[in-house]
Design a protein around this motif. Structure first.
Motif, PDB file in Angstrom:
ATOM      1  N   ASN A  93       0.804  -1.209  -0.121  1.00 43.91           N
ATOM      2  CA  ASN A  93       0.034  -0.028   0.026  1.00 43.91           C
ATOM      3  C   ASN A  93       0.975   1.324  -0.083  1.00 43.91           C
ATOM      4  O   ASN A  93       2.121   1.059   0.413  1.00 43.91           O
ATOM      5  N   LYS A  94       0.462   2.325  -0.553  1.00 41.77           N
ATOM      6  CA  LYS A  94       1.090   3.577  -0.676  1.00 41.77           C
ATOM      7  C   LYS A  94       1.582   3.801   1.002  1.00 41.77           C
ATOM      8  O   LYS A  94       2.612   4.519   1.278  1.00 41.77           O
ATOM      9  N   ASN A  95       0.693   3.831   1.898  1.00 43.89           N
ATOM     10  CA  ASN A  95       1.014   3.911   3.245  1.00 43.89           C
ATOM     11  C   ASN A  95       1.593   2.673   3.957  1.00 43.89           C
ATOM     12  O   ASN A  95       1.239   1.579   3.795  1.00 43.89           O
ATOM     13  N   LYS A  96       2.705   3.064   4.236  1.00 47.53           N
ATOM     14  CA  LYS A  96       3.602   1.909   4.994  1.00 47.53           C
ATOM     15  C   LYS A  96       3.096   1.284   6.088  1.00 47.53           C
ATOM     16  O   LYS A  96       3.540   0.069   6.376  1.00 47.53           O
ATOM     17  N   ASN A  97       2.269   1.761   6.705  1.00 46.48           N
ATOM     18  CA  ASN A  97       1.645   1.107   7.744  1.00 46.48           C
ATOM     19  C   ASN A  97       0.330   0.200   7.404  1.00 46.48           C
ATOM     20  O   ASN A  97      -0.299  -0.415   8.431  1.00 46.48           O
ATOM     21  N   LEU A  98      -0.023   0.363   6.193  1.00 42.48           N
ATOM     22  CA  LEU A  98      -0.980  -0.294   5.757  1.00 42.48           C
ATOM     23  C   LEU A  98      -0.662  -1.440   4.522  1.00 42.48           C
ATOM     24  O   LEU A  98       0.632  -1.453   4.132  1.00 42.48           O
ATOM     25  N   TYR A  99      -1.483  -2.485   4.198  1.00 46.13           N
ATOM     26  CA  TYR A  99      -1.173  -3.492   3.087  1.00 46.13           C
ATOM     27  C   TYR A  99      -2.529  -3.669   2.534  1.00 46.13           C
ATOM     28  O   TYR A  99      -3.591  -3.843   2.928  1.00 46.13           O
ATOM     29  N   ASN A 100      -2.454  -4.356   1.094  1.00 45.82           N
ATOM     30  CA  ASN A 100      -3.486  -4.802   0.529  1.00 45.82           C
ATOM     31  C   ASN A 100      -3.520  -6.429   0.539  1.00 45.82           C
ATOM     32  O   ASN A 100      -2.461  -6.963   0.508  1.00 45.82           O
ATOM     33  N   ALA A 101      -4.821  -6.798   0.398  1.00 42.03           N
ATOM     34  CA  ALA A 101      -4.567  -8.325   0.345  1.00 42.03           C
ATOM     35  C   ALA A 101      -5.700  -8.789  -0.667  1.00 42.03           C
ATOM     36  O   ALA A 101      -6.592  -8.041  -0.701  1.00 42.03           O
ATOM     37  N   VAL A 102      -5.323  -9.747  -1.537  1.00 38.77           N
ATOM     38  CA  VAL A 102      -6.081 -10.135  -2.581  1.00 38.77           C
ATOM     39  C   VAL A 102      -6.527 -11.640  -2.228  1.00 38.77           C
ATOM     40  O   VAL A 102      -5.856 -12.594  -1.857  1.00 38.77           O
ATOM     41  N   PHE A 103      -7.972 -11.720  -2.558  1.00 41.42           N
ATOM     42  CA  PHE A 103      -8.789 -12.962  -2.433  1.00 41.42           C
ATOM     43  C   PHE A 103      -9.173 -13.737  -3.426  1.00 41.42           C
ATOM     44  O   PHE A 103      -9.588 -12.750  -4.351  1.00 41.42           O
ATOM     45  N   MET A 104      -9.321 -15.113  -3.580  1.00 45.68           N
ATOM     46  CA  MET A 104      -9.903 -15.830  -4.612  1.00 45.68           C
ATOM     47  C   MET A 104     -11.244 -16.183  -4.074  1.00 45.68           C
ATOM     48  O   MET A 104     -11.289 -16.892  -3.220  1.00 45.68           O
ATOM     49  N   VAL A 105     -12.429 -15.838  -4.620  1.00 52.70           N
ATOM     50  CA  VAL A 105     -13.655 -15.972  -4.170  1.00 52.70           C
ATOM     51  C   VAL A 105     -14.742 -16.884  -5.255  1.00 52.70           C
ATOM     52  O   VAL A 105     -14.300 -16.681  -6.499  1.00 52.70           O
ATOM     53  N   THR A 106     -15.725 -17.060  -4.838  1.00 55.40           N
ATOM     54  CA  THR A 106     -16.946 -17.687  -5.729  1.00 55.40           C
ATOM     55  C   THR A 106     -17.356 -16.501  -6.569  1.00 55.40           C
ATOM     56  O   THR A 106     -17.500 -15.254  -5.962  1.00 55.40           O
ATOM     57  N   PRO A 107     -18.030 -16.564  -7.625  1.00 54.61           N
ATOM     58  CA  PRO A 107     -18.777 -15.666  -8.443  1.00 54.61           C
ATOM     59  C   PRO A 107     -19.757 -14.701  -7.548  1.00 54.61           C
ATOM     60  O   PRO A 107     -20.150 -13.670  -7.422  1.00 54.61           O
ATOM     61  N   THR A 108     -20.518 -15.443  -6.713  1.00 54.90           N
ATOM     62  CA  THR A 108     -21.634 -15.151  -5.774  1.00 54.90           C
ATOM     63  C   THR A 108     -21.098 -14.123  -4.680  1.00 54.90           C
ATOM     64  O   THR A 108     -21.486 -12.820  -4.304  1.00 54.90           O
ATOM     65  N   ILE A 109     -19.854 -14.520  -4.076  1.00 57.18           N
ATOM     66  CA  ILE A 109     -19.351 -13.704  -2.973  1.00 57.18           C
ATOM     67  C   ILE A 109     -18.729 -12.449  -3.797  1.00 57.18           C
ATOM     68  O   ILE A 109     -18.572 -11.584  -3.101  1.00 57.18           O
ATOM     69  N   TRP A 110     -17.997 -12.708  -4.761  1.00 58.99           N
ATOM     70  CA  TRP A 110     -17.287 -11.626  -5.401  1.00 58.99           C
ATOM     71  C   TRP A 110     -18.290 -10.592  -5.968  1.00 58.99           C
ATOM     72  O   TRP A 110     -18.117  -9.376  -5.697  1.00 58.99           O
ATOM     73  N   ARG A 111     -19.613 -10.804  -6.221  1.00 56.79           N
ATOM     74  CA  ARG A 111     -20.550  -9.866  -6.675  1.00 56.79           C
ATOM     75  C   ARG A 111     -20.924  -9.153  -5.431  1.00 56.79           C
ATOM     76  O   ARG A 111     -20.927  -7.889  -5.428  1.00 56.79           O
ATOM     77  N   SER A 112     -20.975  -9.805  -4.231  1.00 54.63           N
ATOM     78  CA  SER A 112     -21.689  -9.214  -3.178  1.00 54.63           C
ATOM     79  C   SER A 112     -20.197  -8.435  -2.558  1.00 54.63           C
ATOM     80  O   SER A 112     -20.926  -7.034  -2.179  1.00 54.63           O
ATOM     81  N   ILE A 113     -19.168  -8.681  -2.528  1.00 53.33           N
ATOM     82  CA  ILE A 113     -18.161  -7.807  -2.001  1.00 53.33           C
ATOM     83  C   ILE A 113     -17.841  -6.517  -2.873  1.00 53.33           C
ATOM     84  O   ILE A 113     -17.720  -5.609  -2.610  1.00 53.33           O
ATOM     85  N   VAL A 114     -17.778  -6.639  -4.465  1.00 55.32           N
ATOM     86  CA  VAL A 114     -17.692  -5.601  -5.258  1.00 55.32           C
ATOM     87  C   VAL A 114     -18.862  -4.723  -5.216  1.00 55.32           C
ATOM     88  O   VAL A 114     -18.681  -3.323  -5.090  1.00 55.32           O
ATOM     89  N   GLU A 115     -20.153  -5.212  -5.018  1.00 55.55           N
ATOM     90  CA  GLU A 115     -21.213  -4.268  -4.906  1.00 55.55           C
ATOM     91  C   GLU A 115     -21.243  -3.491  -3.503  1.00 55.55           C
ATOM     92  O   GLU A 115     -21.646  -2.193  -3.377  1.00 55.55           O
TER      93      GLU A 115
END
Length: 430
Positions: free
Chosen positions: A299-321
């Motif tokens: 992440n641009k902030n050194k005190n933070l980080y980004n995490a990537v998850f692989m999910v099912t299509p239904t969970i993906w749609r819910s999280i993106v919305e």
């Protein structure tokens, strides 16, 4: 009406303008023409003495400089005296100009004030002579008629409510598709397309494919509007006399990225935290593999980080919305993460290290072909960073592109191009 006349007279007498003065009796009374004439006569003639002194001493300096091959001590003294005299005359000239301007401005202001006073006096005199033309009806209408009262200012809540909110990005929908491949070995995708067109004729059907795309290994992906159309073509194409084979296109699990997670939140506990703190996501999980942690991004902030998850299509749609989900003490931003493929051996795109056919290993930091990133001796020296893909592209096409980034950085234009391509793909189970 007589009372209104008395009121106007009292108002006129209360002004310090002279109650019954006339132009002949008032020495400060001037007309517009007199004012313009006084303004034009207010400029004082400059004293020519200062101009003459400056010109004289300037000529003396030129004579002392031009009349001798070298400047003697006597000539230097004469030049200094002339310069001092020029300086003194210039200062006196400046003081004189300043005094003249101050006198001119003050005189002009006094005459302007006198002209304004006389104009006001004339208007009030006419008002006192004709009081019958003034009525109090407009004031009464203002008090009695509430329709013309000023409307109250809108509240903060109304302003926020009326403000247009940003529209959410349209989420793509995956269409049913088949993957078509030639039964015989081919050298290009055109041969597969030609065999596909010979094996099936859509004039016998009431529909046609919505889109045909080329994929890897000289195969093509054929999409349809619904599953019934896909199954009908799948049965028609898989015949003994057909030149091609067709299989149902498998849907990949999409990826989502969670941005700005505190570093004191352990990655090992991240999945459990997300499931427990977000009931809408928890209700969609059918098996433990429905949401899986894949990797971390800086992440641009050194005190933070980004995490990537692989999910099912239904969970993906819910999280993106949702755009934001609960993570411990935070509400972190979520968005789609394009699932591009990059080989960490040759740094190219479209495959992984497991399927790489190159013999040379490229360092993603300094683009050296003698070691990998793991063994890079200058990995902590950011002045040595160089993108292999951008450098190769520049050499091939003689371009001038910034290469001061790693081959795996999201700032890489070649990688960004791959991300844009992945965003247009429809083989994910959206």
């Amino acid at each position: 009406m007589s009372s209104l006349h008395n009121t106007s007279s009292e108002a006129l007498s209360s002004l310090d303008l002279g109650q019954q003065s006339t132009p002949a009796e008032d020495p400060t009374y001037i007309t517009g023409d007199e004012f313009e004439e006084a303004l034009s006569d207010s400029t004082t003639t400059f004293n020519d003495e200062y101009f003459l002194k400056v010109s004289e001493h300037t000529n003396l300096i030129l004579q002392n400089l031009d009349g001798n091959m070298s400047v003697t001590r006597l000539n230097k003294d004469n030049i200094k005296k002339s310069l001092d005299e020029i300086k003194r005359s210039t200062q006196q000239l400046y003081d004189q100009v300043k005094t003249i301007l101050r006198h001119s401005i003050s005189s002009t202001e006094n005459k302007t004030v006198s002209l304004i006073k006389n104009t006001i006096r004339e208007k009030l005199s006419k008002l006192a002579v004709q009081p019958q033309k003034i009525t109090t009806q407009p004031l009464q209408q203002l008090i009695v008629n509430p329709s013309i009262t000023p409307s109250p200012l809108p509240s903060y809540a109304k302003v926020v409510k009326s403000t247009k909110t940003a529209e959410k990005q349209t989420i793509p929908v995956t269409k049913p598709a088949i993957i078509v491949s030639f039964k015989q070995p081919v050298s290009c995708t055109k041969e597969t397309v030609s065999a596909w067109r010979k094996s099936i004729h859509f004039k016998k059907h009431t529909f046609n494919p919505s889109e045909v795309k080329t994929v890897s290994n000289h195969k093509i992906r054929v999409e349809f509007d619904n599953q019934e159309q896909r199954d009908e073509i799948l049965n028609a194409i898989n015949q003994p006399d057909s030149l091609v084979n067709a299989d149902v296109a498998k849907k990949r699990k999409p990826l989502v990225i969670l941005k700005g997670i505190y570093k004191d939140t352990p990655v090992s506990e991240l999945k459990e935290i997300i499931v427990n703190q977000n009931p809408n996501i928890k209700s969609l999980i059918k098996s433990p593999d429905d949401i899986t942690y894949r990797f971390m991004r800086n992440n641009k902030n050194k005190n933070l980080y980004n995490a990537v998850f692989m999910v099912t299509p239904t969970i993906w749609r819910s999280i993106v919305e949702l755009q934001k989900i609960n993570v411990d003490h935070q509400r972190v931003h979520t968005e789609d993460y394009p699932a591009y493929l990059q080989c960490y051996k040759c740094m190219q795109f479209g495959h992984t290290k497991k399927y790489c056919t190159e013999e040379t290993t490229i360092c993603s930091h300094c683009s050296s072909s003698e070691h990998s990133y793991k063994d890079c001796p200058v990995k902590k020296d950011y002045t040595k960073v160089d993108c292999y893909n951008c450098s190769s592209h520049c050499k091939k096409y003689n371009l001038n592109i910034n290469t001061k980034h790693s081959a795996t950085s999201l700032r890489c234009p070649r990688l960004q191009k791959q991300i844009e391509i992945c965003k247009t793909r429809t083989d994910y189970g959206y």
